[in-house]
Design an enzyme around this catalytic site. Structure first.
Site, short mmCIF file in Angstrom:
data_model
loop_
_atom_site.label_atom_id
_atom_site.label_comp_id
_atom_site.label_asym_id
_atom_site.label_seq_id
_atom_site.Cartn_x
_atom_site.Cartn_y
_atom_site.Cartn_z
NE ARG A 235 3.34 8.93 12.41
CZ ARG A 235 3.68 7.78 11.84
NH1 ARG A 235 4.82 7.71 11.15
NH2 ARG A 235 2.91 6.72 11.94
CE LYS B 252 2.39 7.29 16.99
NZ LYS B 252 1.05 7.80 16.63
CG HIS C 122 -0.66 14.39 12.31
ND1 HIS C 122 0.60 14.00 12.74
CD2 HIS C 122 -1.34 13.22 12.12
CE1 HIS C 122 0.66 12.69 12.82
NE2 HIS C 122 -0.50 12.20 12.45
NE ARG D 118 0.40 10.51 9.25
CZ ARG D 118 1.12 9.45 8.93
NH1 ARG D 118 2.11 9.57 8.05
NH2 ARG D 118 0.88 8.27 9.47
CG HIS E 103 -0.79 3.77 9.58
ND1 HIS E 103 -2.00 4.24 9.14
CD2 HIS E 103 -0.25 4.76 10.32
CE1 HIS E 103 -2.18 5.47 9.58
NE2 HIS E 103 -1.13 5.81 10.30
CE1 TYR F 76 4.24 -15.39 11.11
CE2 TYR F 76 1.97 -14.83 11.65
CZ TYR F 76 3.12 -15.56 11.91
OH TYR F 76 3.15 -16.43 12.96
#
Length: 393
Positions: free
Chosen positions: A244, A271, A333, A336, A359, A368
């Site tokens: 970012r 973030k 941005h 990305r 992410h 998990y």
């Protein structure tokens, strides 16, 4: 004999407390220093004698004191102790003042500030948004008295103004405030839980970004940008790392291991609040070596012009792209999106790409799965192949 105002005014203080009786338990007591206060003697419903204060004279006049005596005797006729009734009213008043939406929002906010990152702007921004868009309409209402229709009107004001993202955040904040109120016993239900069904759906907007076919044009423009070497290097690193823009602007030299080819961003700067490892292709390492000569003596990779303790402006990268002719077509941005799409078209696994973008994977997989995919043949090889495509040596 009943008291008169003349009797009260002409009675002088004595060496001991003076008591003037008006009958039916009402008395005016005058202290040696001249202070005058109303008292009411009465018998409680349980048969015990008691006394209550009715205020000071002349703030409470003779007529008002008699009114208060009448009110107290009416309560006694119903079997209610006037002192206990007064305590109950004070408790209810305090409860009401402590149970307004504004008061509960303050308690919730104080709790959340401890959880949010110290460097995050979320604490001041969330409170400012509540003060601007929520408190003027429902802030002073008891939290349990605000109806769903009232909340709908408040949130629709933001819709009408086109502030859909602001509405989404405030809806979430207010819903969480109700949850806090229910847990602490100040509310019985959450009128915001099902309100989303009555709100206008927000159209998702992506950051402006170029198509893959336009990538060579962007690369050429960045390579030829001569207004600021720092900004040129920053735009290249965005393409080579897919981080970012804010994460890059605030990057610190201590986070980089140039020998290992890894940039380790600490959790407090991310973030999602999770530490993130960024593999550095050889092109990125070459650029960083060039940058060390410019800013290696500072803490930040991209120190500000006026104050090197602060990063360059968050508008620096965007203004450069506008000068290159990408206004309305591509923003920092959006890089990305370009990287993610390019890597997908190159056939790399979704998991590797999502981790590169820091992410969280959706659903149970995200709960998990915490693999970093940092084996040499995984993300490092993927980003090297991407760098070779963007900036071939």
């Amino acid at each position: 004999m009943p008291l008169t105002i003349r009797k009260i005014e002409t009675t002088k203080p004595g060496s001991k407390e003076v008591t003037l009786s008006d009958g039916l338990g009402l008395e005016l007591r005058i202290s040696p220093k001249g202070r005058k206060g109303w008292r009411l003697r009465y018998t409680r419903p349980n048969g015990k004698r008691n006394m209550m204060s009715l205020g000071s004279y002349p703030e409470v006049s003779l007529a008002e004191a008699r009114e208060k005596r009448t009110d107290a005797r009416r309560l006694l006729d119903k079997g209610i102790d006037p002192v206990e009734q007064r305590k109950q009213e004070k408790r209810e008043l305090r409860y009401a003042s402590e149970s307004t939406f504004r008061a509960l929002a303050g308690e919730w906010h104080a709790t959340m500030v401890k959880r949010w990152k110290a460097t995050s702007k979320r604490a001041p921004q969330s409170w400012s948004a509540l003060e601007s868009h929520i408190f003027p309409f429902v802030g002073d209402l008891a939290i349990d008295s605000i109806k769903p229709l009232e909340w709908l009107e408040v949130l629709r004001r933001l819709e009408t103004a086109g502030k859909f993202e602001q509405r989404r955040k405030l809806h979430s904040f207010c819903r969480d405030i109700y949850r806090f109120a229910i847990i602490t016993g100040r509310a019985s239900y959450n009128p915001l839980s099902d309100l989303g069904a009555a709100l206008e759906r927000q159209q998702r907007r992506h950051f402006h970004h170029i198509e893959q076919s336009e990538l060579p044009e962007l690369v050429e423009a960045i390579e030829g940008y001569d207004k600021s070497p720092l900004v040129r290097i920053g735009l290249k690193l965005l393409l080579l790392t897919a981080v970012r823009p804010g994460e890059l602007r605030q990057a610190r030299w201590k986070e980089f291991d140039l020998e290992a080819g890894i940039w380790k961003i600490p959790a407090e700067r991310m973030k999602m609040g999770r530490a993130h490892q960024v593999p550095l292709p050889t092109q990125a390492l070459d650029i960083l070596e060039e940058l060390i000569a410019m800013t290696g003596s500072y803490v930040l990779l991209f120190p500000g012009r006026n104050d090197p303790r602060k990063p360059i402006s968050d508008a620096a990268f965007g203004m450069a792209l506008k000068r290159m002719g990408f206004e309305g077509r591509h923003v920092p941005h959006g890089t990305r999106h370009v990287v993610a799409t390019g890597l997908k078209e190159m056939g790399y696994p979704r998991e590797w790409i999502e981790v590169q973008l820091s992410h969280k994977l959706p659903g149970i997989e995200g709960v998990y799965t915490h693999a970093e995919h940092m084996a040499p043949e995984q993300r490092p090889a993927m980003m090297q192949a991407w760098a070779d495509q963007c900036f071939p040596k």
